[in-house]
Design an enzyme around this catalytic site. Structure first.
Site, PDB file in Angstrom:
ATOM      1  N   GLY A   1     -20.912 -31.805  67.410  1.00  0.00           N
ATOM      2  CA  GLY A   1     -20.045 -32.892  67.080  1.00  0.00           C
ATOM      3  C   GLY A   1     -19.777 -33.137  65.491  1.00  0.00           C
ATOM      4  O   GLY A   1     -19.389 -34.341  65.078  1.00  0.00           O
ATOM      5  N   LEU A   2     -19.879 -31.992  64.832  1.00  0.00           N
ATOM      6  CA  LEU A   2     -19.786 -32.219  63.480  1.00  0.00           C
ATOM      7  C   LEU A   2     -18.126 -31.704  62.973  1.00  0.00           C
ATOM      8  O   LEU A   2     -17.942 -31.734  61.793  1.00  0.00           O
ATOM      9  CB  LEU A   2     -20.662 -31.381  62.596  1.00  0.00           C
ATOM     10  CG  LEU A   2     -21.995 -32.100  62.607  1.00  0.00           C
ATOM     11  CD1 LEU A   2     -23.090 -31.158  61.926  1.00  0.00           C
ATOM     12  CD2 LEU A   2     -22.131 -33.623  62.467  1.00  0.00           C
TER      13      LEU A   2
ATOM     14  N   ASP B   1     -10.786 -36.686  65.535  1.00  0.00           N
ATOM     15  CA  ASP B   1     -11.315 -35.712  64.322  1.00  0.00           C
ATOM     16  C   ASP B   1     -10.346 -35.051  63.436  1.00  0.00           C
ATOM     17  O   ASP B   1     -10.629 -35.041  62.452  1.00  0.00           O
ATOM     18  CB  ASP B   1     -11.890 -34.411  65.582  1.00  0.00           C
ATOM     19  CG  ASP B   1     -13.443 -34.655  66.276  1.00  0.00           C
ATOM     20  OD1 ASP B   1     -13.537 -35.967  66.173  1.00  0.00           O
ATOM     21  OD2 ASP B   1     -13.928 -33.867  66.442  1.00  0.00           O
TER      22      ASP B   1
ATOM     23  N   SER C   1     -16.429 -29.210  63.613  1.00  0.00           N
ATOM     24  CA  SER C   1     -16.235 -27.352  62.919  1.00  0.00           C
ATOM     25  C   SER C   1     -14.825 -27.160  63.633  1.00  0.00           C
ATOM     26  O   SER C   1     -14.213 -26.632  62.770  1.00  0.00           O
ATOM     27  CB  SER C   1     -17.446 -26.934  63.302  1.00  0.00           C
ATOM     28  OG  SER C   1     -17.070 -25.915  64.524  1.00  0.00           O
TER      29      SER C   1
ATOM     30  N   PRO D   1     -22.162 -26.488  61.372  1.00  0.00           N
ATOM     31  CA  PRO D   1     -22.475 -26.152  62.857  1.00  0.00           C
ATOM     32  C   PRO D   1     -21.537 -26.479  63.887  1.00  0.00           C
ATOM     33  O   PRO D   1     -21.036 -27.289  64.060  1.00  0.00           O
ATOM     34  CB  PRO D   1     -23.762 -27.025  63.012  1.00  0.00           C
ATOM     35  CG  PRO D   1     -23.911 -27.402  61.479  1.00  0.00           C
ATOM     36  CD  PRO D   1     -22.636 -27.576  60.882  1.00  0.00           C
TER      37      PRO D   1
END
Ligand code: PMV
Length: 322
Positions: A101-102, A150, A104, A97
């Site tokens: 905050g994942l 990240d 992507s 998604p």
């Protein structure tokens, strides 16, 4: 044809403080992935980028400077000093998604860079460090001052202890003593990492002492959390999560929705819970004894979580090319 994928990521401890040189821990979310497929030739002889899910298709030379997919290709092209790329088709898809905050953006970039480097036989650019470094350069376009966590976790695909530093960041992939089952709940509210990070910066500028002290406390929690992870002490880990959340709340990066979900998880039997990532929306995470997991999940949904899923973080290194 060459295919590469990269996982989503979740920050377990130390977000925001990591931008100011304190350590943080993040883990890959291997079940949601971005994928890039590179094949020879294209309809018009250019490098064509295709995103079927968004109905997008465009030539690299037509893409604007800020286009994230084009930026990934250009970054590699520049680093490898390639004047003219051959005709190629790069097809990109992602299950991660966006704006929650994942990770992507970083995962899509890493998948493109790895697939392209592999396809073109650029051996210096297929390894985790090179993929991470190039992804970082692209991240800067979107985040302003990204810490680098990240790109590191999506490229290494292992839990990492990360500390920003000069001349190089401290990056320590590590093993967890026992698989960590995380409950991840989405507030359904999207938030801009760039904006939240910028806002924390303004507050830090106005109240340096207070914020330096908050960041120090986050750093110390990260150190203790690493020990708890390596010892498999879930109760301790949960307590540390909730402590870290309280510090993030003081930094004003929580929100009504995040507060409700964190409180709900703890009330339903979780060992601990916190927001994850930039905050003001996005996701929260919780850990709970296995026998409470379903209760926590149901309680989070009843409290308004948009999605709830459970993921397992293990320490197994994964080879990024598949
Ligand atoms: O919102 P996310 O998951 O992209 O995480 C941002 C993490 C911050 O620490 C707030 C910023 C950063 O660059 O590390």
């Amino acid at each position: 044809m060459t295919i590469a994928t990269a996982p989503g990521k979740i920050i377990l401890f130390g977000e925001h403080a990591v931008v100011y040189g304190r350590p943080a821990i993040a883990a890959p979310l291997s079940q949601v992935r971005a994928r890039a497929v590179v094949s020879d030739g294209s309809r018009d002889g250019s490098v064509r980028l295709i995103v079927p899910d968004l109905g997008q298709a465009f030539a690299l030379h037509e893409a604007e400077e800020e286009n994230a997919l084009a930026a990934a290709v250009r970054q590699l092209q520049r680093a490898a000093d390639i004047d003219q790329l051959p005709a190629l088709t790069i097809t990109v898809s992602s299950q991660i998604p966006i704006a929650s905050g994942l990770g992507s953006g970083a995962a899509i970039t890493a998948a493109i860079i790895r697939a392209l480097a592999q396809h073109l036989g650029l051996v210096d650019f297929v390894g985790n460090t090179a993929v991470s470094d190039l992804t970082y350069e692209v991240e800067k376009i979107y985040h302003g001052t990204p810490s680098g966590i990240d790109n590191t976790v999506v490229a290494y695909e292992q839990p990492v202890y990360f500390q920003r530093g000069q001349p190089r960041n401290r990056i320590e992939p590590f093993a967890v003593a026992r698989p960590l089952r995380l409950i991840v709940a989405d507030t359904g509210v999207s938030s801009s990492t760039r904006q939240v990070v910028g806002d924390v910066r303004h507050q830090w500028q106005a109240n340096r002492q207070v914020f330096e002290d908050l960041f120090d406390q986050c750093g110390s929690i990260t150190e203790r959390a690493r020990q708890a992870l390596q010892a498999g002490d879930m109760v301790r880990l949960g307590q540390l999560m909730t402590k870290n959340h309280a510090l993030l709340r003081t930094m004003t990066v929580s929100s009504t929705e995040l507060e409700r979900l964190v409180e709900t998880a703890v009330a339903a039997g979780a060992w601990g819970a916190k927001l994850s990532g930039a905050g003001r929306g996005g996701n929260m995470i919780a850990i709970a004894p296995e026998w409470h997991e379903e209760t926590v999940r149901q309680a989070l949904l009843a409290a308004g979580a948009r999605h709830v899923f459970t993921t397992t973080v293990s320490g197994e290194p994964v080879i990024g090319i598949r």
